[in-house]
Design an enzyme around this catalytic site. Structure first.
Site, mmCIF file in Angstrom:
data_model
loop_
_atom_site.group_PDB
_atom_site.id
_atom_site.type_symbol
_atom_site.label_atom_id
_atom_site.label_comp_id
_atom_site.label_asym_id
_atom_site.label_seq_id
_atom_site.Cartn_x
_atom_site.Cartn_y
_atom_site.Cartn_z
ATOM 1 N N TYR A 77 0.965 -0.746 -0.333
ATOM 2 C CA TYR A 77 0.080 -0.065 0.145
ATOM 3 C C TYR A 77 0.784 1.221 -0.308
ATOM 4 O O TYR A 77 2.013 1.375 -0.132
ATOM 5 C CB TYR A 77 -1.077 0.239 1.132
ATOM 6 C CG TYR A 77 0.110 0.610 2.927
ATOM 7 C CD1 TYR A 77 0.722 -0.310 3.067
ATOM 8 C CD2 TYR A 77 -0.693 1.338 3.239
ATOM 9 C CE1 TYR A 77 0.998 -0.296 4.246
ATOM 10 C CE2 TYR A 77 0.152 1.965 4.746
ATOM 11 C CZ TYR A 77 0.734 1.149 4.614
ATOM 12 O OH TYR A 77 1.080 0.995 6.093
ATOM 13 N N ARG A 117 8.345 4.908 -4.399
ATOM 14 C CA ARG A 117 7.920 4.179 -3.429
ATOM 15 C C ARG A 117 7.085 2.674 -3.405
ATOM 16 O O ARG A 117 7.296 1.189 -3.057
ATOM 17 C CB ARG A 117 7.753 4.280 -2.124
ATOM 18 C CG ARG A 117 8.117 3.327 -0.674
ATOM 19 C CD ARG A 117 8.049 4.792 0.506
ATOM 20 N NE ARG A 117 6.343 5.122 0.244
ATOM 21 C CZ ARG A 117 6.364 5.037 1.780
ATOM 22 N NH1 ARG A 117 7.239 5.728 2.454
ATOM 23 N NH2 ARG A 117 4.770 6.264 2.094
ATOM 24 N N ARG A 121 -7.547 -20.670 -2.637
ATOM 25 C CA ARG A 121 -6.651 -20.551 -1.035
ATOM 26 C C ARG A 121 -5.221 -21.762 -1.282
ATOM 27 O O ARG A 121 -5.468 -22.428 -1.171
ATOM 28 C CB ARG A 121 -6.949 -20.519 0.357
ATOM 29 C CG ARG A 121 -5.950 -20.451 1.225
ATOM 30 C CD ARG A 121 -7.082 -20.044 2.794
ATOM 31 N NE ARG A 121 -5.892 -19.648 3.421
ATOM 32 C CZ ARG A 121 -4.330 -20.702 3.768
ATOM 33 N NH1 ARG A 121 -4.355 -21.920 3.745
ATOM 34 N NH2 ARG A 121 -4.121 -20.219 5.018
ATOM 35 N N HIS A 158 -0.264 -20.822 -0.867
ATOM 36 C CA HIS A 158 0.528 -20.269 -0.913
ATOM 37 C C HIS A 158 1.277 -19.388 -1.412
ATOM 38 O O HIS A 158 1.395 -18.074 -2.310
ATOM 39 C CB HIS A 158 1.206 -20.665 0.427
ATOM 40 C CG HIS A 158 0.582 -20.667 2.136
ATOM 41 N ND1 HIS A 158 -0.679 -21.154 2.609
ATOM 42 C CD2 HIS A 158 0.861 -19.972 3.275
ATOM 43 C CE1 HIS A 158 -0.738 -21.689 3.628
ATOM 44 N NE2 HIS A 158 0.554 -20.590 4.008
ATOM 45 N N LYS A 169 6.466 -1.205 2.529
ATOM 46 C CA LYS A 169 5.034 -1.228 2.362
ATOM 47 C C LYS A 169 3.898 -2.196 2.197
ATOM 48 O O LYS A 169 3.166 -1.593 1.868
ATOM 49 C CB LYS A 169 4.769 0.262 1.589
ATOM 50 C CG LYS A 169 3.848 0.868 3.507
ATOM 51 C CD LYS A 169 3.769 2.112 2.458
ATOM 52 C CE LYS A 169 2.815 3.667 3.712
ATOM 53 N NZ LYS A 169 2.929 3.230 4.563
ATOM 54 N N GLU A 213 12.294 2.893 14.045
ATOM 55 C CA GLU A 213 11.311 3.137 13.697
ATOM 56 C C GLU A 213 9.896 3.690 14.642
ATOM 57 O O GLU A 213 10.178 3.171 15.185
ATOM 58 C CB GLU A 213 10.873 3.259 12.017
ATOM 59 C CG GLU A 213 10.714 1.923 11.434
ATOM 60 C CD GLU A 213 9.580 2.272 10.612
ATOM 61 O OE1 GLU A 213 9.731 2.545 9.431
ATOM 62 O OE2 GLU A 213 9.590 0.382 9.940
ATOM 63 N N LEU A 243 10.860 1.627 6.552
ATOM 64 C CA LEU A 243 9.890 2.588 5.494
ATOM 65 C C LEU A 243 11.328 3.200 5.026
ATOM 66 O O LEU A 243 10.958 4.036 6.005
ATOM 67 C CB LEU A 243 8.704 2.554 5.989
ATOM 68 C CG LEU A 243 7.732 3.248 4.489
ATOM 69 C CD1 LEU A 243 8.076 1.624 3.687
ATOM 70 C CD2 LEU A 243 6.538 3.688 5.030
HETATM 71 N N1 PDD Z 1 2.619 5.030 7.805
HETATM 72 N N2 PDD Z 1 7.376 3.912 8.984
HETATM 73 C C1 PDD Z 1 6.653 3.042 8.998
HETATM 74 C C2 PDD Z 1 6.602 1.702 9.296
HETATM 75 C C3 PDD Z 1 5.119 3.943 8.242
HETATM 76 O O1 PDD Z 1 3.793 3.093 8.513
HETATM 77 C C4 PDD Z 1 5.238 5.101 7.933
HETATM 78 C C5 PDD Z 1 3.892 5.612 7.532
HETATM 79 C C6 PDD Z 1 6.000 6.056 7.881
HETATM 80 C C7 PDD Z 1 6.548 7.322 7.681
HETATM 81 O O2 PDD Z 1 6.493 7.562 6.297
HETATM 82 P P1 PDD Z 1 5.396 8.550 4.835
HETATM 83 O O3 PDD Z 1 6.245 9.601 5.794
HETATM 84 O O4 PDD Z 1 5.731 8.505 3.657
HETATM 85 O O5 PDD Z 1 4.395 8.669 5.494
HETATM 86 C C8 PDD Z 1 7.595 5.170 8.723
HETATM 87 C C9 PDD Z 1 1.435 5.634 7.075
HETATM 88 C C10 PDD Z 1 1.529 6.936 6.856
HETATM 89 C C11 PDD Z 1 0.229 4.121 7.738
HETATM 90 O O6 PDD Z 1 0.275 3.660 7.343
HETATM 91 O O7 PDD Z 1 -0.857 4.471 7.406
#
Ligand code: PDD
Length: 284
Positions: A31, A50, A98, A100, A146, A179, A203
């Site tokens: 996402y 990204r 379903r 894997h 992501k 993070e 991320l």
């Molecule tokens: N999340 N690290 C993680 C694990 C995140 O889920 C996010 C953002 C960030 C920050 O990345 P960015 O600056 O590109 O938004 C770092 C989004 C906002 C979410 O999952 O809703």
């Protein structure tokens, strides 16, 4: 016509995905979250790059070219009454029996886009800052993807809610900072902005990049390096960034005040810089 699903704009109530969707079954998808200010997507190209990195990471071909994505997102922005909001993009490996491994032959991916309101923090919230807890980072070793499979992040964020806090800061191997559960974390020590390196353990935040660019452009010294857990507690400032929360000061960690327990000097510089930068983007 507030969401987009597989080529069609429709009201969210009409959007349906089969239960055998691999996103539902396996969390097999990725996402993106893209803020929109004054009807302009913020750093759209970077977010789409990204997204490509995430798709490559799970070996799923991108269903659209950059130009097609831009058309979908711009059509969505034009249809909405909101000026400021964020776009949520969600792509799964599609609907299949379903099992894997990847479906053979491949099935069409599921492509979903929706808009949600941006939670603008009030001046009081910014002045008060965010209370955080530390938690063990027990995720996999591809946190640069992501992925929609967010169970560890959900549990960590809930642990922060249970503690009456606004974010969980993740510590890998009981040793170093990675993070936040849904944000990137910066440390300030002796006027230097410290940030963990963009590797497979976090991320690569789009807001993280903007903050480092603003620091470089405005004479704030920055250093990218591994940050040890102890350094968080002895920091002068901690700062959180994400597309939805922008830049926020962290004023306590596990119940200990950070610095003097108030937003610090570097945050006080960065926050208006970020707001100005956003406004400049909107004027372009
Ligand atoms: N999340 N690290 C993680 C694990 C995140 O889920 C996010 C953002 C960030 C920050 O990345 P960015 O600056 O590109 O938004 C770092 C989004 C906002 C979410 O999952 O809703």
């Amino acid at each position: 016509m507030d969401v987009y699903l597989n080529g069609v704009f429709m009201p969210i109530e009409e959007a349906r995905v089969p239960v055998l969707d691999r996103g539902f079954m396996f969390g097999d998808g990725v996402y993106e979250v893209i803020p929109v200010y004054a009807r302009r997507a913020f750093r759209m190209r970077e977010h789409l790059q990204r997204l490509q990195h995430s798709l490559d990471g799970i070996r799923l071909p991108n269903p659209h070219t950059t130009e097609e994505w831009e058309t979908i997102l711009e059509t969505m922005i034009a249809q909405l009454t909101l000026d400021d909001h964020y776009l949520y993009l969600h792509i799964t490996r599609g609907v299949a029996k379903r099992d894997h491994p990847f479906p053979v032959p491949p099935v069409p991916p599921t492509v979903f886009v929706m808009s949600s309101p941006l939670p603008h923090p009030s001046a009081e919230q910014v002045a008060r800052g965010v209370d955080c807890i530390t938690v063990q980072d027990n995720r996999w070793l591809r946190c640069d993807i992501k992925a929609i499979s967010l169970l560890p992040n959900v549990l960590m964020r809930q642990a922060s809610v249970d503690a009456g806090c606004g974010e969980a800061i993740l510590i890998r191997d009981d040793s170093f900072l990675t993070e936040g559960s849904a944000s990137n974390i910066f440390v300030v020590k002796n006027g230097v902005l410290l940030a963990p390196p963009k590797d497979h353990l976090m991320l690569p935040g789009i807001t993280y990049d903007v903050i480092l660019e603003l620091a470089a452009a405005h004479g704030i010294k920055a250093e990218i390096r591994k940050i040890m857990k102890e350094e968080l507690f002895s920091a002068d400032e901690l700062i959180l960034t994400s597309s939805t929360r922008e830049v926020m000061p962290i004023t306590s960690l596990d119940g200990h005040a950070i610095g003097d327990g108030k937003p610090g000097a570097v945050f006080a510089q960065l926050h208006p810089l970020y707001q100005t930068f956003k406004k400049e983007i909107m004027r372009k």
